[in-house]
Every structure is written in C-alpha cells, then in structure tokens.
Design an enzyme around this catalytic site. Structure first.
Site, PDB file in Angstrom:
ATOM      1  N   CYS A 197       0.797  -1.226   0.000  1.00  0.00           N
ATOM      2  CA  CYS A 197       0.000   0.000   0.000  1.00  0.00           C
ATOM      3  C   CYS A 197       0.834   1.282   0.000  1.00  0.00           C
ATOM      4  CB  CYS A 197      -0.927   0.026   1.212  1.00  0.00           C
ATOM      5  SG  CYS A 197      -1.664  -1.556   1.617  1.00  0.00           S
TER       6      CYS A 197
ATOM      7  N   HIS B 106      -4.393   7.275   5.844  1.00  0.00           N
ATOM      8  CA  HIS B 106      -4.401   5.966   5.186  1.00  0.00           C
ATOM      9  C   HIS B 106      -5.791   5.362   5.322  1.00  0.00           C
ATOM     10  CE1 HIS B 106      -2.764   2.400   3.433  1.00  0.00           C
ATOM     11  NE2 HIS B 106      -3.038   1.655   4.498  1.00  0.00           N
TER      12      HIS B 106
ATOM     13  N   GLU C 262      -3.629   4.309  13.381  1.00  0.00           N
ATOM     14  CA  GLU C 262      -3.257   5.563  12.724  1.00  0.00           C
ATOM     15  C   GLU C 262      -3.662   6.763  13.577  1.00  0.00           C
ATOM     16  OE1 GLU C 262      -3.467   7.762   8.362  1.00  0.00           O
ATOM     17  OE2 GLU C 262      -4.807   6.059   8.762  1.00  0.00           O
TER      18      GLU C 262
ATOM     19  N   LYS D 131     -10.458   7.188   0.794  1.00  0.00           N
ATOM     20  CA  LYS D 131     -10.737   5.794   0.404  1.00  0.00           C
ATOM     21  C   LYS D 131     -12.216   5.479   0.545  1.00  0.00           C
ATOM     22  CE  LYS D 131      -6.273   3.517   1.364  1.00  0.00           C
ATOM     23  NZ  LYS D 131      -5.461   4.646   1.880  1.00  0.00           N
TER      24      LYS D 131
ATOM     25  N   HIS E  56      -9.545   1.371  -1.966  1.00  0.00           N
ATOM     26  CA  HIS E  56      -8.113   1.230  -1.682  1.00  0.00           C
ATOM     27  C   HIS E  56      -7.411   0.711  -2.934  1.00  0.00           C
ATOM     28  CE1 HIS E  56      -4.369   0.566   0.101  1.00  0.00           C
ATOM     29  NE2 HIS E  56      -4.693  -0.101   1.190  1.00  0.00           N
TER      30      HIS E  56
ATOM     31  N   PHE F  79       1.007  -3.198   4.320  1.00  0.00           N
ATOM     32  CA  PHE F  79       1.331  -4.555   4.731  1.00  0.00           C
ATOM     33  C   PHE F  79       2.843  -4.720   4.589  1.00  0.00           C
ATOM     34  CE2 PHE F  79      -2.808  -7.201   3.919  1.00  0.00           C
ATOM     35  CZ  PHE F  79      -3.424  -6.512   4.942  1.00  0.00           C
TER      36      PHE F  79
END
Length: 406
Positions: free
Chosen positions: A158, A297, A308, A329, A334, A394
């Site tokens: 990501c 994010h 976050e 998003k 995403h 990830f």
C-alpha cells in the site's frame, strides 16, 4: 543545496473519473465511485470495489495492446494526461525520470495465463511474462514518451506509490534531474485476487441497497476495506525550472518520511508510524502545528484505523484537535499500489484549492478514533498552508508525504 520541488501536472484514471477537477469536486460532495463487482469477478460473493470506467483506445491501437496489461494501459494514460496538464506534451524528456509504484503488476495477464495452463488445452501466451512483470507500466511510459533517465518501480504494497513520489522528490531536490513522472497504478480486480482477499476476511461487507457506502473509515460500524483500481501520476519539477516555463504550479512537495514497523506482516504499529511522521515533518522543516490537513491511510479496518489515530495523536499532541483528517478511500476504495498516488493528488488539490475533502459514510465515529474528522461533505479551509498524505503498508513500511502551498 536542496532544490525546491513543485507539482505542475496531475493525471488520473480513477473510479471517480479522469479529470482532476471533476474528481476533486466529486470528493468534496461526498460522492462515491464504489459499486458491486459482477458475480463473475467476485466469485459469487457480494463484494464492493472502486471500479474504473476505462477504454484504452485513445492511447493504444489493437495491435499495440498485445502483451500490454490493463495496469500498464492505465499507467500510460495517466502519465499522458499528467504531461499534457504540465504543458510537456511532445517535449524532449530524455533526461527526465520515472518513479512508479505498483503492488501486483499485471494481474489480468497472470490470471489469464494460469486459467489457460489448467484448462483442457493449455496454451500460455509468450507475452505473459512481459505483460505481468511489475515494472511493465514504468517501461511502457518510458518507451511511449522517450524518457531515458532513471526508470524505477517500487513494489511495497500500500505504500508503493507514496514511496515512488517521495523518491522522485528526492531525485529533484538533490539536483539529479529537473523533471520526473511519479505515481502509481494498479489493476487487480480479477477473480483469483479477489478470492485471496476474501480469504483474508478483511473486505467490507456491502449493503445490497447501498454498496457505495461499503467503505466507512473511522466509523463505529466499519466492516473492512474496499479494493479499487486506477492510476495517478504527478509531474514533479524543480521549482525554478517550472517558473522559467511559466506553467501552473499546484503545490510544493516539501517533505517525505519513511519507517518500518518491523513487528508484524499485517498488523500496523503506531510507533512505526510516528517515526515516519516525525521524519517527514523534520524533512519539511515544519512543526505539527503547521499542518492543517491529513489525508489518512484510513482503510476502515478494525485494527488499522485506531493505530493511525493513535500515531497522529502522539505526534501532534496538544495540536491534534486542530488537525483536520479525512480518508478519501471511503469514496474511491483502496488502490493498493496506486493508493498513495491518488491520495497524494487529492492532497495536492486540497492545498491548491484550500478545500478539504471528507470521510464519507462515517455517520457514527468510533470513539477510539479520537481525531477531528471532516465528514459527509468537504469544507473550505482558507488558512491551510500544509498537508500530509499517509500510506501505511502490509509488511510494515510507512510513508508520509508533505505538501505545502506554492
């Protein structure tokens, strides 16, 4: 000497359209580009995604399309639109660079090859390798526009395209080149990839009546992330070079920070994120109080959103209540390897227009996500001078970009 770096062009192929101003206006109104996938794509399981309405014909002939996966098609299209926006169409760009983020490469080509391999009459295309390789989009952009400088591909889940933009910024700031195309592309909405994500049990559970509301970052009723596809490219340019050309400047790229959690392959760690945030602010020579907006994010997962928010609270401290946050998003999904690039483009437009897009569908914010959210529809922010865009991947890689008013 550190050269100032600016954004002079934006090119988008997105679930909300291909024109930056139209996309930004849709986001400001809280409109969603998310919809249900077909039963064939989703293996018969109700799955929402940010799907792009894209036709390659303006950029490729039928003959040229042989061996060019959808991800490369969208990458070339977004790069072309960005170059035109920057007034660089047809210009000699041999010394320019390309910095592209892509998480999975040519997923359609891989899916087609394996489907054929396991069929009754297996025949795998000899172009399968070149269509599926992760650096194919960058290579096609280089060939199409005659770019002979550094042509780099970053595959960091990501964070891929945020890292690509950050590294492109560094190349110009250090004096290595004057112009780069930086961004990302992803096209992974194929049945096998969808099935793999379904198996992880991280995808949102969409409502049959309102699938467009499936992605609900920071909401108490969030149920997971929504995948998306698309491409976003920025033209980054040395500021004095752009001024000499007399072109429009959207914003400055003022800072970039990276870190790795080094703890878990999928579970985010706030302390790792805080290191990236601190590094980005230090690189931009800014204080937390200087930042007026964060494009988070914000994937709408149970673990990711609170982590976050905790990181932002830790870094901003007493100034956290003045930092306005949203996750776009919620409206485009995403885009994985292209997520950072699309969200960077949105953040650039937010600084340029002094308007902040919302987190859509967050009707009941989770108290654990204790940050000031822009919700429902966008707001004017006449005093915003600096903003950040977060990408937390990830694998534990964290990337933060800082943009300031030109």
């Amino acid at each position: 000497m550190k050269h100032a770096v600016v954004v002079t062009g934006i090119g988008l192929i997105s679930p909300l359209g291909n024109q930056p101003e139209v996309v930004f206006d849709s986001l400001m109104q809280g409109q969603s580009g998310v919809r249900l996938l077909s039963s064939e794509q989703s293996n018969g399981v109700a799955t929402a995604a940010g799907v792009v309405d894209f036709s390659p014909e303006p950029w490729f002939t039928r003959l040229q399309l042989s061996g060019v996966d959808r991800v490369s098609q969208m990458g070339v299209a977004a790069a072309d639109l960005a170059l035109k926006d920057a007034g660089l169409a047809g210009e000699a760009l041999m010394d320019a660079g390309i910095y592209i983020g892509c998480g999975m490469g040519g997923a359609s080509a891989i899916e087609t090859a394996y489907t054929s391999h396991f069929s009754a009459k297996p025949r795998v295309s000899p172009l399968s390798v070149v269509a599926s390789m992760t650096n194919a989009p960058a290579a096609h952009i280089a060939m199409r526009f005659g770019i002979g400088g550094r042509v780099m591909t970053y595959s960091i889940a990501c964070a891929s395209s945020s890292v690509a933009i950050g590294e492109g910024y560094r190349a110009i700031a250090s004096g290595e080149t004057d112009i780069v195309i930086a961004g990302g592309c992803e096209a992974l909405l194929v049945p096998c990839v969808i099935r793999a994500w379904q198996a992880m049990q991280t995808l949102a559970m969409p409502s049959a009546e309102q699938p467009e509301t499936a992605c609900r970052p920071f909401s108490l009723d969030r149920s997971g992330l929504v995948l998306g596809e698309g491409a976003a490219m920025l033209i980054l340019e040395r500021e004095d070079h752009a001024l000499a050309r007399g072109v429009k400047i959207y914003a400055r790229v003022s800072g970039f920070g990276m870190s790795c959690d080094a703890t878990h392959i999928t579970r985010p760690e706030p302390t790792g994120q805080t290191r990236a945030l601190h590094t980005a602010l230090r690189n931009a020579d800014l204080r937390p109080a200087d930042i007026g907006y964060c494009n988070a994010h914000g994937t709408a997962t149970q673990v990711g959103d609170p982590a976050e928010c905790a990181a932002l609270r830790e870094v901003w401290g007493k100034d956290a209540d003045n930092l306005l946050v949203s996750s776009t998003k919620s409206m485009h999904g995403h885009l994985l390897g292209a997520a950072g690039a699309l969200e960077a483009a949105v953040t650039v437009l937010a600084v340029h227009h002094k308007q902040l897009p919302p987190t859509a569908h967050c009707n009941d914010p989770d108290p654990v996500c204790n940050i000031p959210l822009v919700r429902s529809t966008g707001i004017a922010s006449p005093h915003v001078k600096a903003a950040i865009s977060n990408s937390f991947a990830f694998g534990g890689t964290n990337a933060v970009l800082v943009f300031t008013a030109a």
